[in-house]
Write an enzyme that holds these catalytic residues in place. Structure first.
Site, PDB file in Angstrom:
ATOM      1  N   TRP A 103       0.818  -1.212   0.000  1.00  0.00           N
ATOM      2  CA  TRP A 103       0.000   0.000   0.000  1.00  0.00           C
ATOM      3  C   TRP A 103       0.850   1.259   0.000  1.00  0.00           C
ATOM      4  CZ3 TRP A 103      -4.503  -0.288  -1.892  1.00  0.00           C
ATOM      5  CH2 TRP A 103      -5.241  -1.472  -1.769  1.00  0.00           C
ATOM      6  N   ASP A 173      -1.569   6.916   6.240  1.00  0.00           N
ATOM      7  CA  ASP A 173      -2.655   6.038   5.802  1.00  0.00           C
ATOM      8  C   ASP A 173      -2.899   5.056   6.939  1.00  0.00           C
ATOM      9  OD1 ASP A 173      -4.349   4.169   4.709  1.00  0.00           O
ATOM     10  OD2 ASP A 173      -3.065   3.675   2.998  1.00  0.00           O
ATOM     11  N   LYS A 197     -12.518  -1.502   7.048  1.00  0.00           N
ATOM     12  CA  LYS A 197     -11.756  -2.429   7.874  1.00  0.00           C
ATOM     13  C   LYS A 197     -12.116  -2.264   9.352  1.00  0.00           C
ATOM     14  CE  LYS A 197      -8.095  -2.122   4.412  1.00  0.00           C
ATOM     15  NZ  LYS A 197      -8.219  -3.431   3.778  1.00  0.00           N
TER      16      LYS A 197
END
Length: 362
Positions: A103, A173, A197
């Protein structure tokens, strides 16, 4: 009600059963208005109340100091990979990024399309098995910002200590570990997270940022990609993902009722320890895929060296009701995502299954 699956999906992921049941009860008629949240106007007083309350709940749970604004945006965290440099990486400046896995690398790729990027630290040489120590992260005082990925969902590594960036804005993030533990928000200039999530269902992305960072976007940035567009309109510039924000509201209330973020962290560590112990006490039958001091309490990655046995493990696990244990295609092997809403009972059941599988095949 039929038995619920042991849901270890990486995202969209498990939601608290109590939240789902409340949403079910309010789905057709929200608080007696004769309509569902999915039907009402985002300009209505009912939705504006949800919008404002959800912002305040997030700030309360994270202990956010004054001077920060919460935005509810669309496009997932992946859109933030572009939106951040579009708004903050002005010509002639450089942005620092820490490369810690899949990511982080996606964020780096997008930023390079927009401006100059410097790699402040990388664990590629170590196979992304660990997070860099703060002392390994180089920060230039002239950088526009430093970007980190606090938890790599795919690799299963998590920062346990954040770097001190001085006057350089720190951006994170936190899609896969927001609200899993208390953090000092004042260290960060901007935090963003896809909801699917730890916060709720997919469809909404939360951005929490210093107000001065959101106040004025470059004039050449398209309207919908400007932070100031959404900040000035209180996230109501265009039709928001109303139902997803409503679900985030319920999840935040669930976290508060559980005792807040500190209580959630203790619960997370207790339940994930069950799985890590099954790995560590297996005598090498199961192998963790990351260094111990970088282990995530949200995504546990592990392997069995015998490929045939690993396939058998995944087959039997699915038959036993365990969902989402197959590792991401970039890493392979196994991964158990143990987000806030995954109950301890699911982790205990998985640890028991792992021990039984080893007894029968070790």
């Amino acid at each position: 009600m039929a038995k619920r699956a042991y849901n270890f999906n990486a995202g969209p992921a498990a939601l608290p059963l109590e939240v789902l049941e409340q949403a079910q009860a309010e789905f057709v008629d929200y608080k007696g208005i004769g309509m569902s949240i999915m039907e009402i106007s985002h300009r209505s007083k009912e939705y504006e109340q949800i919008n404002d309350e959800t912002q305040e709940l997030l700030k309360e749970l994270l202990g956010v100091p004054a001077g920060y604004k919460t935005l509810f945006l669309q496009g997932g965290a992946s859109t933030q990979f572009s939106m951040i440099p579009l708004n903050l990486l002005t010509p002639g400046r450089t942005a620092g990024y820490v490369a810690t896995g899949s990511w982080a690398n996606k964020a780096i790729k997008e930023a390079k399309l927009i401006g100059e990027v410097a790699i402040a630290a990388s664990t590629e040489a170590d196979g992304y098995r660990r997070m860099p120590k703060p002392s390994e992260i180089h920060v230039d005082d002239n950088w526009a910002y430093l970007h980190i990925t606090s938890n790599e969902t795919i690799g299963g590594v998590q920062f346990h200590e954040y770097p001190d960036t001085g006057k350089v804005p720190l951006i994170a993030d936190m899609s896969s570990d927001i609200l899993c533990r208390p953090i000092d928000v004042s260290k960060f200039s901007l935090i963003y997270a896809g909801a699917q999530k730890n916060l709720g269902p997919s469809g909404v992305t939360v951005v929490l940022a210093r107000e001065e960072l959101l106040a004025e976007s470059p004039k050449n940035v398209p309207t919908m990609l400007r932070y100031d567009t959404h900040a000035k309109a209180n996230s109501l510039y265009n039709t928001p993902p109303a139902y997803s924000v409503y679900m985030v509201n319920l999840v935040l209330k669930w976290i508060k009722a559980k005792g807040g973020v500190a209580a959630i962290e203790q619960y997370n560590r207790e339940k994930t320890d069950l799985i890590y112990q099954a790995i560590d006490n297996s005598g090498g039958f199961y192998k963790g895929l990351v260094d111990r001091d970088s282990r995530s309490i949200m995504n546990i990655t592990f392997a069995i060296e015998d490929e045939a046995l690993e396939k058998q493990f995944l087959k039997e696990a699915q038959e036993a009701g365990f969902i989402g244990l197959k590792g991401h295609r970039e890493v392979g092997h196994m991964r158990a995502s143990t987000y806030n809403a995954v109950p301890r009972e699911s982790c205990a059941a998985l640890a028991e299954f792992m021990a039984d599988f080893q007894r029968r095949n070790g």
